[in-house]
Design a protein around this motif. Sequence first.
Motif, PDB file in Angstrom:
ATOM      1  N   GLN A 263      14.732   7.463  -6.926  1.00 55.04           N
ATOM      2  CA  GLN A 263      13.668   7.581  -7.921  1.00 55.04           C
ATOM      3  C   GLN A 263      12.507   6.662  -7.583  1.00 55.04           C
ATOM      4  O   GLN A 263      12.682   5.474  -7.327  1.00 55.04           O
ATOM      5  N   ASP A 264      11.317   7.233  -7.598  1.00 55.72           N
ATOM      6  CA  ASP A 264      10.096   6.500  -7.294  1.00 55.72           C
ATOM      7  C   ASP A 264       9.805   5.465  -8.379  1.00 55.72           C
ATOM      8  O   ASP A 264       9.798   5.780  -9.561  1.00 55.72           O
ATOM      9  N   ILE A 265       9.540   4.222  -7.963  1.00 53.60           N
ATOM     10  CA  ILE A 265       9.145   3.169  -8.890  1.00 53.60           C
ATOM     11  C   ILE A 265       7.681   2.797  -8.678  1.00 53.60           C
ATOM     12  O   ILE A 265       6.921   2.621  -9.627  1.00 53.60           O
ATOM     13  N   ALA A 266       7.274   2.651  -7.430  1.00 50.79           N
ATOM     14  CA  ALA A 266       5.881   2.347  -7.098  1.00 50.79           C
ATOM     15  C   ALA A 266       5.574   2.946  -5.740  1.00 50.79           C
ATOM     16  O   ALA A 266       6.418   2.964  -4.847  1.00 50.79           O
ATOM     17  N   ASN A 267       4.345   3.425  -5.599  1.00 51.42           N
ATOM     18  CA  ASN A 267       3.923   4.076  -4.363  1.00 51.42           C
ATOM     19  C   ASN A 267       2.451   3.737  -4.165  1.00 51.42           C
ATOM     20  O   ASN A 267       1.607   4.154  -4.952  1.00 51.42           O
ATOM     21  N   THR A 268       2.142   2.952  -3.154  1.00 52.35           N
ATOM     22  CA  THR A 268       0.759   2.543  -2.942  1.00 52.35           C
ATOM     23  C   THR A 268       0.083   3.425  -1.906  1.00 52.35           C
ATOM     24  O   THR A 268       0.738   4.097  -1.107  1.00 52.35           O
ATOM     25  N   ALA A 269      -1.235   3.393  -1.906  1.00 56.85           N
ATOM     26  CA  ALA A 269      -2.006   4.038  -0.852  1.00 56.85           C
ATOM     27  C   ALA A 269      -2.036   3.128   0.373  1.00 56.85           C
ATOM     28  O   ALA A 269      -1.538   2.000   0.354  1.00 56.85           O
ATOM     29  N   ASP A 270      -2.627   3.627   1.452  1.00 57.82           N
ATOM     30  CA  ASP A 270      -2.684   2.877   2.701  1.00 57.82           C
ATOM     31  C   ASP A 270      -3.601   1.661   2.574  1.00 57.82           C
ATOM     32  O   ASP A 270      -4.690   1.748   1.993  1.00 57.82           O
ATOM     33  N   LEU A 271      -3.165   0.542   3.154  1.00 60.32           N
ATOM     34  CA  LEU A 271      -3.957  -0.685   3.219  1.00 60.32           C
ATOM     35  C   LEU A 271      -4.197  -1.024   4.682  1.00 60.32           C
ATOM     36  O   LEU A 271      -3.260  -1.059   5.482  1.00 60.32           O
ATOM     37  N   SER A 272      -5.445  -1.288   5.043  1.00 56.36           N
ATOM     38  CA  SER A 272      -5.734  -1.737   6.399  1.00 56.36           C
ATOM     39  C   SER A 272      -5.507  -3.243   6.494  1.00 56.36           C
ATOM     40  O   SER A 272      -5.223  -3.926   5.503  1.00 56.36           O
ATOM     41  N   ALA A 273      -5.630  -3.770   7.705  1.00 55.41           N
ATOM     42  CA  ALA A 273      -5.344  -5.185   7.954  1.00 55.41           C
ATOM     43  C   ALA A 273      -6.210  -6.082   7.068  1.00 55.41           C
ATOM     44  O   ALA A 273      -7.417  -5.859   6.916  1.00 55.41           O
ATOM     45  N   GLY A 274      -5.577  -7.093   6.473  1.00 60.63           N
ATOM     46  CA  GLY A 274      -6.292  -8.072   5.672  1.00 60.63           C
ATOM     47  C   GLY A 274      -6.517  -7.692   4.225  1.00 60.63           C
ATOM     48  O   GLY A 274      -7.114  -8.463   3.470  1.00 60.63           O
ATOM     49  N   ILE A 275      -6.035  -6.524   3.810  1.00 56.74           N
ATOM     50  CA  ILE A 275      -6.277  -6.035   2.449  1.00 56.74           C
ATOM     51  C   ILE A 275      -5.105  -6.382   1.542  1.00 56.74           C
ATOM     52  O   ILE A 275      -3.942  -6.322   1.942  1.00 56.74           O
ATOM     53  N   THR A 276      -5.430  -6.729   0.277  1.00 46.82           N
ATOM     54  CA  THR A 276      -4.418  -6.993  -0.746  1.00 46.82           C
ATOM     55  C   THR A 276      -4.685  -6.120  -1.962  1.00 46.82           C
ATOM     56  O   THR A 276      -5.833  -5.960  -2.384  1.00 46.82           O
ATOM     57  N   ASN A 277      -3.643  -5.525  -2.498  1.00 44.13           N
ATOM     58  CA  ASN A 277      -3.660  -4.846  -3.793  1.00 44.13           C
ATOM     59  C   ASN A 277      -2.645  -5.528  -4.695  1.00 44.13           C
ATOM     60  O   ASN A 277      -1.686  -6.142  -4.219  1.00 44.13           O
ATOM     61  N   TRP A 278      -2.858  -5.406  -6.007  1.00 36.51           N
ATOM     62  CA  TRP A 278      -1.902  -5.910  -6.991  1.00 36.51           C
ATOM     63  C   TRP A 278      -1.485  -4.754  -7.886  1.00 36.51           C
ATOM     64  O   TRP A 278      -2.320  -3.937  -8.298  1.00 36.51           O
ATOM     65  N   PHE A 279      -0.201  -4.659  -8.204  1.00 36.20           N
ATOM     66  CA  PHE A 279       0.283  -3.622  -9.107  1.00 36.20           C
ATOM     67  C   PHE A 279       1.458  -4.173  -9.900  1.00 36.20           C
ATOM     68  O   PHE A 279       1.992  -5.247  -9.585  1.00 36.20           O
ATOM     69  N   SER A 280       1.858  -3.449 -10.941  1.00 39.31           N
ATOM     70  CA  SER A 280       2.938  -3.926 -11.803  1.00 39.31           C
ATOM     71  C   SER A 280       4.133  -2.987 -11.730  1.00 39.31           C
ATOM     72  O   SER A 280       3.985  -1.781 -11.502  1.00 39.31           O
ATOM     73  N   VAL A 281       5.317  -3.552 -11.918  1.00 39.69           N
ATOM     74  CA  VAL A 281       6.546  -2.774 -12.012  1.00 39.69           C
ATOM     75  C   VAL A 281       7.403  -3.372 -13.122  1.00 39.69           C
ATOM     76  O   VAL A 281       7.241  -4.536 -13.495  1.00 39.69           O
ATOM     77  N   ASP A 282       8.309  -2.574 -13.635  1.00 39.02           N
ATOM     78  CA  ASP A 282       9.290  -3.040 -14.615  1.00 39.02           C
ATOM     79  C   ASP A 282      10.648  -2.605 -14.086  1.00 39.02           C
ATOM     80  O   ASP A 282      11.017  -1.433 -14.186  1.00 39.02           O
ATOM     81  N   LEU A 283      11.383  -3.539 -13.505  1.00 41.99           N
ATOM     82  CA  LEU A 283      12.596  -3.208 -12.769  1.00 41.99           C
ATOM     83  C   LEU A 283      13.851  -3.451 -13.599  1.00 41.99           C
ATOM     84  O   LEU A 283      13.912  -4.386 -14.398  1.00 41.99           O
ATOM     85  N   GLU A 284      14.839  -2.605 -13.379  1.00 42.33           N
ATOM     86  CA  GLU A 284      16.174  -2.820 -13.909  1.00 42.33           C
ATOM     87  C   GLU A 284      17.058  -3.375 -12.791  1.00 42.33           C
ATOM     88  O   GLU A 284      16.712  -3.295 -11.608  1.00 42.33           O
ATOM     89  N   SER A 285      18.180  -3.937 -13.153  1.00 39.44           N
ATOM     90  CA  SER A 285      19.117  -4.406 -12.143  1.00 39.44           C
ATOM     91  C   SER A 285      19.584  -3.225 -11.297  1.00 39.44           C
ATOM     92  O   SER A 285      19.791  -2.124 -11.811  1.00 39.44           O
TER      93      SER A 285
END
Length: 315
Positions: A263-285
């Motif tokens: 099951q998909d929890i998070a899926n980001t787009a492509d990042l080139s060198a030196g790039i940062t993205n921030w995203f949130s997740v809510d994880l279960e054990s």
Amino acid sequence: MRQTRRAIALFLLVCSILVPLPVGARQAAANPFAELGLPELAVTITDTAIEGAPAERTAGRYVLAVTNDSTAGAPPVVSAGVGFLQPPEGMTAADLIAFFATMATGPDGGASPVASPGAAAEMEGPPPWYYEVPLAGGIYALPGETAYTVLDLAAGEWVLWAEDPTAPRPPVAITVTGEAPANQPVPEADVTITMTEMAFALDQPLAAGPQIIALTNEGQQPHFLVLATVPDGTTVDDVLQLSMTFMDPSATPPPNLSFEQMQDIANTADLSAGITNWFSVDLESGSYLLVCFVPDQETGIPHAMLGMIDVVTVP
């Protein structure tokens, strides 16, 4: 041209098929970055368009909100999203959009055939410029949901696209002007995941509950992250063996893992060198897969097959 298009479609399709989802209505989450006061760039994905993207924006840090209003088809139901990239040298945004249009249609102007299982031997990698242009990232959302990421847009022409030239949603051009403000708010990350060739490195273990993840590419090639649940006891070899059944229908799947169990929890787009993205997740054990399927620049082999794959446990 056709082989290049089919290669891009394949690695994106493999990534999507590895994260099937149960069908069902889902509620949009609240913006986890609202307290930062950053400007929001909100787009909606339908079956045929990327809607709501502005024609112009000023340079700076944004909260990208992606709402997936596309129709949930037959399983596997997968997330859909958008990513930002700048045109290669010598191309305008309009040129790049036209280039993608030629990849999405066949010689007679009809839809090109989608990459299929067993076709990998015929394929080449993405265009050489893919490894050179700025890729600012982006985010994918499940059907009926809104996903958020924080990213930076520098001045210049950008193309917001579905990261698949065969997708029925045409790319959109966005012109970014000016300079980014000084001292922009930085999301406070609970975990930082660093991507290199060919590995994911976590500065601390993932934990159960809501958290902000900073995803940064310190490698030389583009990378992305798919974070998905897998059954406890799953190994990296199990996932690789399962993925080979898509590449080669005659391959034997692992006895303890199927696509329907992921099951998909998070899926980001492509990042080139030196790039940062921030995203949130809510994880279960449980157990989670981290994987990147970008083709290697030299060999064309998906990064996962070269070691950019891991299975971690959240207590």
